[in-house]
Write a protein that holds these residues in place. Structure first.
Motif, PDB file in Angstrom:
ATOM      1  N   ILE A   3      85.932  47.013  46.587  1.00 21.89           N
ATOM      2  CA  ILE A   3      86.016  48.319  47.055  1.00 21.89           C
ATOM      3  C   ILE A   3      85.680  48.246  48.619  1.00 21.89           C
ATOM      4  O   ILE A   3      84.942  47.975  49.248  1.00 21.89           O
ATOM      5  N   VAL A   4      86.662  49.161  49.536  1.00 25.10           N
ATOM      6  CA  VAL A   4      86.556  49.361  50.990  1.00 25.10           C
ATOM      7  C   VAL A   4      86.030  50.731  51.020  1.00 25.10           C
ATOM      8  O   VAL A   4      86.585  51.784  50.740  1.00 25.10           O
ATOM      9  N   ASN A   5      84.914  50.909  51.864  1.00 23.86           N
ATOM     10  CA  ASN A   5      84.499  52.090  52.150  1.00 23.86           C
ATOM     11  C   ASN A   5      85.150  52.640  53.451  1.00 23.86           C
ATOM     12  O   ASN A   5      84.736  52.270  54.537  1.00 23.86           O
ATOM     13  N   THR A   6      86.193  53.390  53.008  1.00 27.43           N
ATOM     14  CA  THR A   6      86.918  53.958  54.490  1.00 27.43           C
ATOM     15  C   THR A   6      86.184  54.571  55.844  1.00 27.43           C
ATOM     16  O   THR A   6      86.529  54.568  56.645  1.00 27.43           O
ATOM     17  N   GLU A   7      85.095  55.278  55.183  1.00 26.29           N
ATOM     18  CA  GLU A   7      84.171  55.851  56.138  1.00 26.29           C
ATOM     19  C   GLU A   7      83.318  54.919  57.072  1.00 26.29           C
ATOM     20  O   GLU A   7      83.089  55.480  58.229  1.00 26.29           O
ATOM     21  N   THR A   8      83.138  53.669  56.588  1.00 28.51           N
ATOM     22  CA  THR A   8      82.428  52.726  57.150  1.00 28.51           C
ATOM     23  C   THR A   8      83.077  51.763  57.728  1.00 28.51           C
ATOM     24  O   THR A   8      82.608  51.216  58.917  1.00 28.51           O
ATOM     25  N   CYS A   9      84.227  51.260  57.174  1.00 33.50           N
ATOM     26  CA  CYS A   9      85.165  50.291  57.765  1.00 33.50           C
ATOM     27  C   CYS A   9      85.451  50.726  59.384  1.00 33.50           C
ATOM     28  O   CYS A   9      85.956  51.659  59.691  1.00 33.50           O
ATOM     29  N   ILE A  10      85.241  49.613  60.109  1.00 34.95           N
ATOM     30  CA  ILE A  10      85.381  49.814  61.471  1.00 34.95           C
ATOM     31  C   ILE A  10      86.787  48.988  61.939  1.00 34.95           C
ATOM     32  O   ILE A  10      87.206  49.169  63.245  1.00 34.95           O
ATOM     33  N   GLU A  48      79.834  42.950  58.488  1.00 32.82           N
ATOM     34  CA  GLU A  48      78.616  43.425  59.103  1.00 32.82           C
ATOM     35  C   GLU A  48      78.028  44.754  58.935  1.00 32.82           C
ATOM     36  O   GLU A  48      76.993  45.186  59.194  1.00 32.82           O
ATOM     37  N   VAL A  49      78.959  45.677  58.862  1.00 29.78           N
ATOM     38  CA  VAL A  49      78.850  47.085  58.747  1.00 29.78           C
ATOM     39  C   VAL A  49      78.819  47.422  57.197  1.00 29.78           C
ATOM     40  O   VAL A  49      78.768  48.575  56.773  1.00 29.78           O
ATOM     41  N   GLU A  50      78.997  46.566  56.413  1.00 24.74           N
ATOM     42  CA  GLU A  50      78.697  46.663  54.917  1.00 24.74           C
ATOM     43  C   GLU A  50      79.790  47.539  54.277  1.00 24.74           C
ATOM     44  O   GLU A  50      79.161  48.397  53.553  1.00 24.74           O
ATOM     45  N   ALA A  51      80.896  47.571  54.846  1.00 26.74           N
ATOM     46  CA  ALA A  51      81.976  48.569  54.360  1.00 26.74           C
ATOM     47  C   ALA A  51      82.563  47.934  52.927  1.00 26.74           C
ATOM     48  O   ALA A  51      83.392  48.675  52.366  1.00 26.74           O
ATOM     49  N   LEU A  52      82.459  46.981  52.537  1.00 27.03           N
ATOM     50  CA  LEU A  52      82.703  46.296  51.398  1.00 27.03           C
ATOM     51  C   LEU A  52      81.772  46.059  50.261  1.00 27.03           C
ATOM     52  O   LEU A  52      80.649  45.471  50.669  1.00 27.03           O
ATOM     53  N   CYS A  53      82.110  46.130  48.954  1.00 28.71           N
ATOM     54  CA  CYS A  53      81.311  45.849  47.692  1.00 28.71           C
ATOM     55  C   CYS A  53      82.230  45.576  46.746  1.00 28.71           C
ATOM     56  O   CYS A  53      83.424  46.230  46.653  1.00 28.71           O
ATOM     57  N   ILE A  54      81.605  44.542  45.797  1.00 27.81           N
ATOM     58  CA  ILE A  54      82.411  44.556  44.631  1.00 27.81           C
ATOM     59  C   ILE A  54      81.789  45.405  43.539  1.00 27.81           C
ATOM     60  O   ILE A  54      80.392  45.414  43.181  1.00 27.81           O
ATOM     61  N   GLU A  55      82.514  46.129  42.885  1.00 26.51           N
ATOM     62  CA  GLU A  55      82.050  47.093  41.967  1.00 26.51           C
ATOM     63  C   GLU A  55      81.549  46.330  40.790  1.00 26.51           C
ATOM     64  O   GLU A  55      82.223  45.391  40.219  1.00 26.51           O
ATOM     65  N   GLY A  56      80.464  46.992  40.241  1.00 27.40           N
ATOM     66  CA  GLY A  56      79.824  46.354  39.028  1.00 27.40           C
ATOM     67  C   GLY A  56      79.007  44.888  39.424  1.00 27.40           C
ATOM     68  O   GLY A  56      78.288  44.389  38.562  1.00 27.40           O
TER      69      GLY A  56
END
Length: 178
Positions: A3-10, A48-56
């Motif tokens: 998952i890419v958090n588009t609000e956090t991704c720089i 570095e901005v923790e914009a990515l995560c693996i769901e589950g």
């Protein structure tokens, strides 16, 4: 699923550069995940901005490695003879052990190898862990893997060196995965 958090991704591109599979691209300044993603997690670790995560995937607590020390060499033996690569690895292992101020241990698995331990000590090992049993006379990946896994879990070496031989390439990934 990545998952890419588009609000956090720089849009810095670090995730794209760290993706060994070419699964991440930047589009309009935001990371986009493609079909070749294997969920290896290298992009998540590098963001570095923790914009990515693996769901589950739950974030695991860091492993305390302070109890792990020492340099080990898997001294491969076949037909009652130590493979030349073991002696090469003991030379490199000795240098590494001296740098880290750690003991160098040779790990020898097989049958009727009691008389071979002195060769490993003479080649630079501080000590030898010998698993000598008729069940180890013939190499079997599953058996050798379980023995090595048990020894690593029990004694906690910091480094385990093994040759890039057919045996080394078959058993060490099993131990590393465990």
């Amino acid at each position: 699923m990545l998952i890419v958090n588009t609000e956090t991704c720089i849009g810095c591109g670090i995730c794209e550069a760290n993706c060994a599979f070419g699964a991440i691209t930047l589009e309009d300044g935001i990371a986009v995940v493609g079909d070749t993603c294997t969920l290896c997690g290298s992009c998540v670790d590098s963001c570095e901005v923790e914009a990515l995560c693996i769901e589950g995937a739950e974030k695991k607590a860091p492993v305390d490695l302070s109890a792990w020390s020492g340099i080990w060499v898997f001294a491969e033996a076949r037909h009652g003879k130590i493979a030349p690569v073991a002696f090469e690895l003991l030379g490199i292992g000795r240098q590494l052990a001296d740098q880290r101020k750690a003991p160098l241990t040779a790990v020898l698995l097989g049958s009727d190898l009691h008389d071979k331990t002195d060769e490993l000590i003479a080649a630079g090992a501080d000590k030898v862990l010998l698993a000598d049993d008729p069940a180890l006379a013939q190499y079997r990946e599953d058996v050798y893997g379980k023995v090595l896994e048990h020894l690593v879990t029990k004694y906690k070496p910091e480094v385990l060196l093994a040759g890039a031989t057919a045996i080394g390439r078959s058993v060490i990934p099993q131990v590393a995965t465990a």
